[in-house]
Scaffold this motif. Structure first.
Motif, PDB file in Angstrom:
ATOM      1  N   GLN A  81       0.837  -1.308   0.072  1.00  0.00           N
ATOM      2  CA  GLN A  81      -0.123  -0.290  -0.242  1.00  0.00           C
ATOM      3  C   GLN A  81       1.318   1.737  -0.367  1.00  0.00           C
ATOM      4  OE1 GLN A  81      -3.164   0.191  -0.381  1.00  0.00           O
ATOM      5  NE2 GLN A  81      -3.095  -1.856  -0.972  1.00  0.00           N
ATOM      6  N   GLU A  82       1.900   1.208   0.310  1.00  0.00           N
ATOM      7  CA  GLU A  82       2.776   2.187  -0.022  1.00  0.00           C
ATOM      8  C   GLU A  82       4.277   2.332  -0.531  1.00  0.00           C
ATOM      9  OE1 GLU A  82       3.677   3.176   4.406  1.00  0.00           O
ATOM     10  OE2 GLU A  82       2.097   4.514   4.801  1.00  0.00           O
ATOM     11  N   GLN A  83       4.156   1.918  -1.815  1.00  0.00           N
ATOM     12  CA  GLN A  83       5.047   1.721  -2.601  1.00  0.00           C
ATOM     13  C   GLN A  83       6.079   2.482  -3.377  1.00  0.00           C
ATOM     14  OE1 GLN A  83       6.249  -1.699  -4.083  1.00  0.00           O
ATOM     15  NE2 GLN A  83       5.111  -1.592  -1.591  1.00  0.00           N
ATOM     16  N   SER A  84       6.887   2.777  -3.831  1.00  0.00           N
ATOM     17  CA  SER A  84       8.078   3.211  -4.525  1.00  0.00           C
ATOM     18  C   SER A  84       8.076   3.135  -5.627  1.00  0.00           C
ATOM     19  CB  SER A  84       8.974   3.699  -3.616  1.00  0.00           C
ATOM     20  OG  SER A  84       8.580   4.490  -2.067  1.00  0.00           O
ATOM     21  N   PRO A  85       8.850   4.140  -6.836  1.00  0.00           N
ATOM     22  CA  PRO A  85       8.478   5.209  -6.845  1.00  0.00           C
ATOM     23  C   PRO A  85       7.357   5.864  -6.541  1.00  0.00           C
ATOM     24  CG  PRO A  85       9.547   4.346  -8.594  1.00  0.00           C
ATOM     25  CD  PRO A  85       8.903   3.377  -7.979  1.00  0.00           C
ATOM     26  N   ILE A  86       7.007   6.985  -6.784  1.00  0.00           N
ATOM     27  CA  ILE A  86       5.555   7.551  -7.232  1.00  0.00           C
ATOM     28  C   ILE A  86       6.201   8.943  -7.954  1.00  0.00           C
ATOM     29  CG2 ILE A  86       4.707   7.292  -5.069  1.00  0.00           C
ATOM     30  CD1 ILE A  86       5.621  10.056  -3.945  1.00  0.00           C
ATOM     31  N   ASN A  87       4.882   9.755  -8.249  1.00  0.00           N
ATOM     32  CA  ASN A  87       5.019  10.484  -9.259  1.00  0.00           C
ATOM     33  C   ASN A  87       4.907  11.640  -8.147  1.00  0.00           C
ATOM     34  OD1 ASN A  87       4.957  13.279 -11.093  1.00  0.00           O
ATOM     35  ND2 ASN A  87       2.746  12.677 -11.579  1.00  0.00           N
ATOM     36  N   ILE A  88       5.679  12.950  -8.009  1.00  0.00           N
ATOM     37  CA  ILE A  88       5.285  13.930  -7.364  1.00  0.00           C
ATOM     38  C   ILE A  88       5.315  14.804  -7.919  1.00  0.00           C
ATOM     39  CG2 ILE A  88       7.114  15.357  -5.564  1.00  0.00           C
ATOM     40  CD1 ILE A  88       9.372  13.107  -6.068  1.00  0.00           C
ATOM     41  N   GLU A  89       4.239  15.382  -7.638  1.00  0.00           N
ATOM     42  CA  GLU A  89       3.315  16.537  -8.040  1.00  0.00           C
ATOM     43  C   GLU A  89       2.553  17.912  -7.501  1.00  0.00           C
ATOM     44  OE1 GLU A  89      -0.696  15.303 -10.530  1.00  0.00           O
ATOM     45  OE2 GLU A  89      -0.378  13.458  -9.881  1.00  0.00           O
ATOM     46  N   HIS A  90       3.426  18.856  -7.758  1.00  0.00           N
ATOM     47  CA  HIS A  90       3.555  19.906  -6.559  1.00  0.00           C
ATOM     48  C   HIS A  90       2.046  19.869  -6.448  1.00  0.00           C
ATOM     49  CE1 HIS A  90       7.423  20.575  -8.525  1.00  0.00           C
ATOM     50  NE2 HIS A  90       7.881  20.951  -7.393  1.00  0.00           N
ATOM     51  N   SER A  91       1.235  20.020  -6.937  1.00  0.00           N
ATOM     52  CA  SER A  91      -0.066  20.191  -6.629  1.00  0.00           C
ATOM     53  C   SER A  91      -0.289  19.970  -5.211  1.00  0.00           C
ATOM     54  CB  SER A  91      -1.406  20.410  -7.680  1.00  0.00           C
ATOM     55  OG  SER A  91      -1.202  18.719  -8.046  1.00  0.00           O
ATOM     56  N   TYR A 225       7.847  11.869   1.902  1.00  0.00           N
ATOM     57  CA  TYR A 225       7.013  10.434   2.019  1.00  0.00           C
ATOM     58  C   TYR A 225       7.720   8.947   2.504  1.00  0.00           C
ATOM     59  CZ  TYR A 225       8.037   8.106  -2.206  1.00  0.00           C
ATOM     60  OH  TYR A 225       8.854   7.313  -3.437  1.00  0.00           O
ATOM     61  N   ASN A 226       6.626   8.296   3.036  1.00  0.00           N
ATOM     62  CA  ASN A 226       7.206   6.991   3.490  1.00  0.00           C
ATOM     63  C   ASN A 226       6.775   6.042   1.950  1.00  0.00           C
ATOM     64  OD1 ASN A 226       6.719   7.726   6.415  1.00  0.00           O
ATOM     65  ND2 ASN A 226       4.880   8.004   6.624  1.00  0.00           N
ATOM     66  N   GLY A 227       7.626   5.658   1.752  1.00  0.00           N
ATOM     67  CA  GLY A 227       7.540   4.554   0.459  1.00  0.00           C
ATOM     68  C   GLY A 227       7.798   3.027   0.974  1.00  0.00           C
ATOM     69  N   SER A 228       8.936   2.096  -0.063  1.00  0.00           N
ATOM     70  CA  SER A 228       9.433   1.333  -0.267  1.00  0.00           C
ATOM     71  C   SER A 228      10.914   1.370  -1.156  1.00  0.00           C
ATOM     72  CB  SER A 228       8.344   0.464  -0.804  1.00  0.00           C
ATOM     73  OG  SER A 228       8.530   0.422  -2.188  1.00  0.00           O
ATOM     74  N   VAL A 268       6.212   3.817 -12.015  1.00  0.00           N
ATOM     75  CA  VAL A 268       5.631   4.622 -10.727  1.00  0.00           C
ATOM     76  C   VAL A 268       3.787   3.832 -10.242  1.00  0.00           C
ATOM     77  CG1 VAL A 268       6.768   7.577 -11.357  1.00  0.00           C
ATOM     78  CG2 VAL A 268       4.188   6.542 -12.395  1.00  0.00           C
ATOM     79  N   GLN A 269       4.405   4.063  -8.815  1.00  0.00           N
ATOM     80  CA  GLN A 269       3.505   3.431  -8.202  1.00  0.00           C
ATOM     81  C   GLN A 269       2.339   4.622  -7.750  1.00  0.00           C
ATOM     82  OE1 GLN A 269       3.672  -0.047  -7.582  1.00  0.00           O
ATOM     83  NE2 GLN A 269       5.243   0.533  -9.372  1.00  0.00           N
ATOM     84  N   GLN A 270       1.311   3.970  -6.775  1.00  0.00           N
ATOM     85  CA  GLN A 270       0.312   4.365  -6.516  1.00  0.00           C
ATOM     86  C   GLN A 270       0.175   5.598  -4.916  1.00  0.00           C
ATOM     87  OE1 GLN A 270      -3.065   6.273  -8.491  1.00  0.00           O
ATOM     88  NE2 GLN A 270      -1.883   4.192 -10.666  1.00  0.00           N
ATOM     89  N   LEU A 271      -0.002   7.072  -5.475  1.00  0.00           N
ATOM     90  CA  LEU A 271       0.184   7.927  -3.747  1.00  0.00           C
ATOM     91  C   LEU A 271      -0.534   7.291  -3.156  1.00  0.00           C
ATOM     92  CD1 LEU A 271       1.889   9.571  -2.728  1.00  0.00           C
ATOM     93  CD2 LEU A 271       1.020  11.859  -3.366  1.00  0.00           C
ATOM     94  N   GLY A 272      -1.445   6.938  -3.290  1.00  0.00           N
ATOM     95  CA  GLY A 272      -2.901   6.677  -2.860  1.00  0.00           C
ATOM     96  C   GLY A 272      -2.908   8.363  -1.332  1.00  0.00           C
ATOM     97  N   THR A 273      -3.334   7.280   0.107  1.00  0.00           N
ATOM     98  CA  THR A 273      -3.634   8.438   0.938  1.00  0.00           C
ATOM     99  C   THR A 273      -2.192   8.755   1.900  1.00  0.00           C
ATOM    100  OG1 THR A 273      -3.561   6.900   2.611  1.00  0.00           O
ATOM    101  CG2 THR A 273      -5.795   7.436   1.502  1.00  0.00           C
ATOM    102  N   ARG A 274      -1.186   8.402   1.245  1.00  0.00           N
ATOM    103  CA  ARG A 274       0.055   9.438   1.483  1.00  0.00           C
ATOM    104  C   ARG A 274      -0.133  10.805   1.731  1.00  0.00           C
ATOM    105  NH1 ARG A 274       4.108   5.344  -1.129  1.00  0.00           N
ATOM    106  NH2 ARG A 274       2.669   5.044  -2.455  1.00  0.00           N
TER     107      ARG A 274
END
Length: 280
Positions: A81-91, A225-228, A268-274
Motif C-alpha cells: 500500500q506504500e510502494q515506491s517510486p511515485i510521481n511527485i506532483e507539486h499540486s 514521504y513514506n514508501g518502499s 511509478v506506483q499509486q500515491l494513495g492516501t500518503r
C-alpha cells in the motif's frame, strides 16, 4: 490415599494448562527481533546480491508487473500500500512547519564499484557517512543508479536517478534520491565513471578517494514521504527523501551508463492516501 491421588491429578492438570497457554501465546520478543532483522537485511541487501540468473528483471515475465508473483517474499511488490517510486506532483505538496532540514554528513572515502546485474552499486569503505532526518541518524550503506529516473516530477522522468541507501541503529531504512538531468559534464563522478563495470559480478576498487558530498546538489530542499524499496522484495516503511534540485551529467556520461543498463527503473506506483511533505 484419596487425598494423595487428588493432589497428583491437580498437579498434572496445572502443568497441562500451563503448557497449553504458553504454546498459544506468541513471543513478543521473538516477533520484534524477526521484524528488525528483516528490515535490516532489506536495507543491506537492496541491489547487493549478485545473481547470475536473476529471479527478477526489468522486462518480460520477470519484469516489475510480475515481481509480486515471482517469490513469496516479493508479495509487497504486488499488493503493498506504500510502494515506491511515485510521481511527485507539486499540486499535492504540503508545506511542513515541523519538518527539520535534512542534514548530510558525507566525507571523502574509498569506494568499491559493483555490477550486481541490476545496477551499478558503489560501496563506501568509511562508516562515517550519514544523514539526519527529523532527528534520526541513518548511516550510508551504499548508493546506486537508475536509468531513466524512477521518481517523476509532475509526470516526467529525468534521465537518471541516484539513490543513497541508509540505515539507522534500530534497522530503519532511509533513501535519499537525487534526480540527474542532461547538461554539463559532472567531474565529481569521473573517478567512478572511469571504472564502471560492464560485466555482472565484476567489481572495481578505486585507488583514489571519492568526495561523496560533491555528488549532491548545493540546495538540499526536499520532498519526503513514506514508501518502499524500489526493487524486490519491495519492503515498505522506508523513509524517502527526494531532493528538489537535480544534478547534471553530460550526455556522454549518461550514455556510458545506459550502454550497461538501458532501462533499470521501476514504473511509478499509486500515491494513495500518503502525504508529500516539502521543506518550508
Amino acid at each position: 490415599m484419596k487425598k494423595h491421588w487428588r493432589g497428583c491429578l491437580f498437579s498434572i492438570f496445572s502443568i497441562i494448562l500451563a503448557l497449553s497457554v504458553t504454546g498459544c501465546t506468541p513471543s513478543a520478543t521473538s516477533s520484534t527481533t524477526s521484524a528488525t532483522s528483516s528490515s535490516s537485511s532489506s536495507a543491506n541487501n537492496v541491489h547487493a546480491v549478485v545473481q547470475k540468473s536473476p529471479h527478477w528483471s526489468y522486462e518480460g515475465d520477470e519484469g516489475p508487473e510480475h515481481w509480486g508473483e515471482l517469490e513469496k517474499d516479493f508479495v509487497a511488490c504486488g499488493n503493498g500500500q506504500e510502494q515506491s517510486p511515485i510521481n511527485i506532483e507539486h499540486s499535492h505538496l504540503e508545506a511542513s512547519h515541523t519538518q527539520q532540514p535534512l542534514q548530510v554528513h558525507y566525507s571523502t572515502t574509498k569506494v568499491s564499484i559493483l555490477n550486481n546485474g541490476h545496477t551499478v552499486q558503489v560501496n563506501a569503505a568509511s562508516p562515517s557517512n550519514d544523514i539526519v532526518v527529523d532527528g534520526t541518524k541513518f548511516t550510508l550503506k551504499q548508493f546506486h543508479f537508475h536509468h531513466p529516473s524512477e521518481h517523476q516530477i509532475d509526470g516526467k522522468n529525468a534521465e537518471m536517478e541516484l539513490h543513497f541507501v541508509h540505515q539507522s541503529d534500530t534497522g530503519s531504512t532511509a533513501v535519499l534520491g537525487v534526480l540527474i538531468q542532461s547538461g554539463k559534464e559532472n567531474k565529481a563522478f569521473n573517478r567512478i565513471w572511469s571504472k564502471l563495470p560492464k560485466d555482472i559480478s565484476q567489481e572495481a576498487v578505486l585507488d583514489e578517494d571519492v568526495n561523496l558530498a560533491a555528488l549532491l546538489p548545493k540546495d538540499l530542499h526536499s520532498v519526503r514521504y513514506n514508501g518502499s524499496l524500489t526493487t524486490p522484495p519491495c519492503t515498505e516503511h522506508v523513509n524517502w527523501t527526494v531532493l528538489e534540485q537535480p544534478i547534471e551529467m553530460s550526455a556522454d556520461q549518461i550514455k556510458q551508463f545506459a550502454a550497461i543498463f538501458p532501462d533499470n527503473h521501476r514504473p511509478v506506483q499509486q500515491l494513495g492516501t500518503r502525504e508529500l511533505k516539502a521543506d518550508k
